[in-house]
Design a protein around this motif. Structure first.
Motif, PDB file in Angstrom:
ATOM      1  N   ARG A 255       0.825  -1.213   0.000  1.00  0.00           N
ATOM      2  CA  ARG A 255       0.000   0.000   0.000  1.00  0.00           C
ATOM      3  C   ARG A 255       0.853   1.254   0.000  1.00  0.00           C
ATOM      4  O   ARG A 255       0.477   2.280  -0.573  1.00  0.00           O
ATOM      5  CB  ARG A 255      -0.907   0.001   1.237  1.00  0.00           C
TER       6      ARG A 255
ATOM      7  N   ALA B 105       1.863   1.866  -3.490  1.00  0.00           N
ATOM      8  CA  ALA B 105       0.715   2.398  -4.229  1.00  0.00           C
ATOM      9  C   ALA B 105       0.511   3.868  -3.884  1.00  0.00           C
ATOM     10  O   ALA B 105       0.196   4.686  -4.751  1.00  0.00           O
ATOM     11  CB  ALA B 105      -0.533   1.581  -3.899  1.00  0.00           C
ATOM     12  N   MET B 106       0.727   4.206  -2.598  1.00  0.00           N
ATOM     13  CA  MET B 106       0.559   5.593  -2.170  1.00  0.00           C
ATOM     14  C   MET B 106       1.573   6.486  -2.869  1.00  0.00           C
ATOM     15  O   MET B 106       1.223   7.545  -3.403  1.00  0.00           O
ATOM     16  CB  MET B 106       0.733   5.697  -0.655  1.00  0.00           C
TER      17      MET B 106
ATOM     18  N   ARG C 231       3.078   5.899  -5.699  1.00  0.00           N
ATOM     19  CA  ARG C 231       2.709   5.992  -7.119  1.00  0.00           C
ATOM     20  C   ARG C 231       1.571   6.970  -7.343  1.00  0.00           C
ATOM     21  O   ARG C 231       1.603   7.776  -8.266  1.00  0.00           O
ATOM     22  CB  ARG C 231       2.323   4.605  -7.653  1.00  0.00           C
ATOM     23  N   SER C 232       0.551   6.914  -6.472  1.00  0.00           N
ATOM     24  CA  SER C 232      -0.602   7.785  -6.694  1.00  0.00           C
ATOM     25  C   SER C 232      -0.232   9.245  -6.430  1.00  0.00           C
ATOM     26  O   SER C 232      -0.719  10.151  -7.108  1.00  0.00           O
ATOM     27  CB  SER C 232      -1.787   7.348  -5.827  1.00  0.00           C
TER      28      SER C 232
ATOM     29  N   ASP D  46       1.545  10.281  -9.538  1.00  0.00           N
ATOM     30  CA  ASP D  46       0.585  10.450 -10.631  1.00  0.00           C
ATOM     31  C   ASP D  46      -0.135  11.781 -10.498  1.00  0.00           C
ATOM     32  O   ASP D  46      -0.299  12.518 -11.463  1.00  0.00           O
ATOM     33  CB  ASP D  46      -0.431   9.304 -10.628  1.00  0.00           C
ATOM     34  N   ALA D  47      -0.575  12.087  -9.269  1.00  0.00           N
ATOM     35  CA  ALA D  47      -1.305  13.331  -9.027  1.00  0.00           C
ATOM     36  C   ALA D  47      -0.419  14.527  -9.365  1.00  0.00           C
ATOM     37  O   ALA D  47      -0.866  15.501  -9.971  1.00  0.00           O
ATOM     38  CB  ALA D  47      -1.754  13.403  -7.573  1.00  0.00           C
TER      39      ALA D  47
END
Lengths: 132, 132
Positions: free
Chosen positions: B108, B111-112, B114-115, B118-119
């Protein structure tokens, strides 16, 4: 410390070995890894040994054991981060780490696991049967 | 052991803390991480503390320091794998880990990171400027 942490990243499990592996710790790692491979249906095991200055026959056997156990459970094992001096010693000692794949660093190890899985997915069973 | 290994995985650096952090080790980790962030242009730092049974104010400050240094170098820091007992102790001690993001586990946390990236990629600078 009684346990080496095992991190799940995608389909792979990641272990960083930072401490001297005595008997009990090595057995605990084998057990924990086996349980985790089954629990999360892991397809790969990445073991980083960049912190190890010495890999003796005991650690070599532990790594080979883990690779064999993982293979039975249908997961590939890649050992990464081996120091140059360790590689020299392994060869001089005649320790060949049977069944253990190696990669230069964690990133390449992950790429290796991914490409092995991709190859599996594209041609299921073909490699194992030796189709030509 | 004099150094905690730092693994590069994609755009993130991964550190697994497995041993008691004394002064020298903490300083070495800060230094090594800073150098690596710059060297590989890392955008994220993932610190796994699942092996730690105790997080005292010294380790808390070290984590906060790392997060601040990383932020200055334009990288996000995510601490993962905190044990329930550690979380309780942190709150009871009033240690808020300023600037440190947390996630339940390594997956997670990745993923955090990466997000967050991305943002950033989608709206460069907007968040920082508080455009509304």
């Amino acid at each position: 410390m009684d346990r080496i942490p095992i991190l799940k990243l995608g389909e792979a499990l990641l272990v960083t070995i930072q401490v001297d592996m005595h008997d009990r710790l090595a057995m605990a790692l084998e057990e924990d890894l086996t349980t985790r491979i089954v629990d999360v249906a892991a397809k790969g095991v990445l073991i980083d040994i960049s912190a190890l200055e010495i890999v003796d026959s005991f650690i070599g056997r532990t790594l080979a054991n883990i690779a064999m156990i993982a293979k039975v459970l249908d997961a590939v094992t890649v050992v990464v981060g081996m120091r140059p001096a360790v590689a020299i010693t392994l060869v001089e000692l005649g320790l060949s780490l049977p069944g253990v794949r190696t990669a230069l660093n964690a990133e390449r190890g992950m790429a290796m696991i991914r490409s092995l899985l991709d190859a599996e997915g594209m041609a299921p069973g073909e490699e194992a049967e030796g189709a030509a």
